[in-house]
Motif scaffolding. Structure first.
Motif, PDB file in Angstrom:
ATOM      1  N   PRO A 275     -28.896  28.987  19.182  1.00 49.07           N
ATOM      2  CA  PRO A 275     -28.107  30.051  18.552  1.00 49.07           C
ATOM      3  C   PRO A 275     -27.167  29.512  17.479  1.00 49.07           C
ATOM      4  N   SER A 276     -26.907  30.341  16.492  1.00 44.58           N
ATOM      5  CA  SER A 276     -25.915  29.987  15.474  1.00 44.58           C
ATOM      6  C   SER A 276     -24.501  30.239  15.981  1.00 44.58           C
ATOM      7  N   THR A 277     -24.370  31.013  17.056  1.00 50.76           N
ATOM      8  CA  THR A 277     -23.066  31.317  17.651  1.00 50.76           C
ATOM      9  C   THR A 277     -22.644  30.188  18.582  1.00 50.76           C
ATOM     10  N   PRO A 278     -21.432  29.667  18.463  1.00 47.53           N
ATOM     11  CA  PRO A 278     -20.990  28.602  19.371  1.00 47.53           C
ATOM     12  C   PRO A 278     -21.012  29.061  20.814  1.00 47.53           C
ATOM     13  N   PHE A 279     -21.275  28.127  21.712  1.00 49.69           N
ATOM     14  CA  PHE A 279     -21.234  28.434  23.139  1.00 49.69           C
ATOM     15  C   PHE A 279     -19.810  28.825  23.516  1.00 49.69           C
ATOM     16  N   ALA A 280     -19.673  29.798  24.396  1.00 50.87           N
ATOM     17  CA  ALA A 280     -18.389  30.379  24.805  1.00 50.87           C
ATOM     18  C   ALA A 280     -17.197  29.441  24.598  1.00 50.87           C
ATOM     19  N   PRO A 281     -16.401  29.677  23.558  1.00 51.34           N
ATOM     20  CA  PRO A 281     -15.244  28.804  23.287  1.00 51.34           C
ATOM     21  C   PRO A 281     -14.266  28.813  24.454  1.00 51.34           C
ATOM     22  N   GLY A 282     -13.659  27.651  24.709  1.00 48.81           N
ATOM     23  CA  GLY A 282     -12.670  27.555  25.769  1.00 48.81           C
ATOM     24  C   GLY A 282     -13.246  27.243  27.133  1.00 48.81           C
ATOM     25  N   THR A 283     -14.575  27.142  27.228  1.00 50.05           N
ATOM     26  CA  THR A 283     -15.196  26.807  28.506  1.00 50.05           C
ATOM     27  C   THR A 283     -15.583  25.334  28.529  1.00 50.05           C
ATOM     28  N   THR A 284     -15.845  24.821  29.714  1.00 43.84           N
ATOM     29  CA  THR A 284     -16.202  23.410  29.848  1.00 43.84           C
ATOM     30  C   THR A 284     -17.500  23.089  29.118  1.00 43.84           C
TER      31      THR A 284
END
Length: 373
Positions: A275-284
């Motif tokens: 995906p071009s969308t970053p993986f859930a920001p703020g998660t491990t």
């Protein structure tokens, strides 16, 4: 990360992939299911093509979504929960939505995707194995088994099934396939294929389900763990020793099926899609994915990125059987996390996602043709 913490992580994963099953499960909570109002597995197929070095090459045609999807995909996600207990609830958090997007959503052009929430062992539980009980592991598997039975009873309606999983999810599906599919001829007939990544699936896990040796073979398993260096002898992935009750005490070879060249040990260029969308920001896991080294160009308008930046072949080195990738000219060298014993575990599902989807496309065609004959 300290050597002690790495050792604890590895030991915890070994325990996590061990024995599971028998407690009852609550009603299924679906992360992905056709008709959900907010479904992370239902996205478009618009794709931007990257050069090997991560610069933008231009648009590329994504797969056309089939108007009538003739098979289903049953997906079980890996260890991802950031809940601050050793065992997760079935609450859907941002990390589950992101992992479903990264690992399962691309298949939605071919199949209806069903992905149950389950009370998995969390990242905290993985780091603190002494807090994890046998009952917790039993409960996690029972949730997956109950969801599969729910799906068979209420949604399957005779359709073929592609199973997809990674890591802890693969521990769940190795057990489920052995007991609920391989051992039951009527269910086994529904098996299109199983993509069991990063979980040390062996050639002795199943009595009837074979290893995929070509892309038109059905009722078979694809499996691999990714490394880009010679794996150490104490690698967590790529060998069956100590990994769960489905790994026979007498041994068994951990599978490596190169989806870009099934049945071959020769190098082949991989088609990487993520995906071009970053993986859930703020998660491990979100933080770790930024450290692996996959290119993340900005200003991309499509939901997917596509690149052919690595070649791969199945190898056995130091007694470890893995999919070993080599960067093509200009491609970044990816980083093993948390250390070399884990290899490129975090990219297992995406490093050859284009090839996996293409294999499933051909397998689906063959399965449907046979079903109609």
């Amino acid at each position: 990360m300290s050597r002690l913490l790495r050792a604890v992580l590895a030991a915890a994963l070994l325990a996590l992939l061990a024995a599971l099953p028998t407690t009852a499960s609550a009603k299924t909570t679906w992360l992905c299911k056709p008709g959900l109002a907010s479904n992370p597995c239902a996205v478009g197929t618009g794709t931007t093509w990257l050069n090997a070095d991560g610069t933008v090459k231009g648009p590329v045609n994504g797969p056309k979504t089939k108007a009538t999807k003739q098979v289903d995909c049953f997906y079980v996600y890996p260890t991802v929960s950031d809940q601050k207990t050793p065992q997760a609830t079935t609450r859907i958090d941002p990390e589950e939505r992101s992992i479903a997007l990264y690992q399962a959503a691309r298949y939605s052009s071919l199949c209806r995707v069903y992905a149950p929430m389950y009370r998995q062992i969390t990242l905290q539980g993985l780091l603190q194995p002494a807090t994890v009980t046998t009952k917790m592991r039993d409960t996690a598997y029972a949730d997956v088994r109950a969801a599969f039975r729910d799906y068979l009873k209420n949604d399957n309606k005779g359709r073929g099934i592609v199973f997809i999983s990674h890591s802890q999810g693969t521990a769940m599906l190795r057990e489920l396939l052995a007991k609920e599919v391989d051992a039951k001829p009527a269910v086994r007939k529904k098996l299109v294929s199983a993509i069991l990544l990063g979980g040390n699936t062996t050639n002795k896990d199943f009595k009837h389900i074979k290893t995929c040796a070509k892309d038109t073979q059905t009722s078979c398993v694809l499996a691999f763990s990714t490394f880009n260096e010679t794996p150490p002898a104490n690698a967590v992935f790529g060998k069956s020793s100590g990994l769960g009750r489905l790994a026979p005490a007498t041994g068994g070879t951990v599978l490596c099926t190169n989806p870009a060249a099934l049945g071959s040990t020769k190098p082949a260029t991989l088609t990487t899609i993520y995906p071009s969308t970053p993986f859930a920001p703020g998660t491990t896991i979100g933080a770790l994915t930024t450290q692996v080294g996959m290119p993340t160009p900005t200003g991309i308008s499509t939901p997917w990125l596509y690149a052919q930046a690595y070649s791969a072949q199945c190898v056995t080195e130091n007694g470890v059987h893995v999919l070993k990738i080599t960067p093509l000219p200009g491609a970044p060298t990816l980083k093993a996390l948390p250390d070399a014993t884990w290899g490129l575990h975090l990219v297992d599902a995406n490093i050859a996602l284009g090839d996996l989807v293409n294999v499933v496309l051909k397998q689906t065609g063959r399965y449907v043709a046979r079903a109609r004959a």
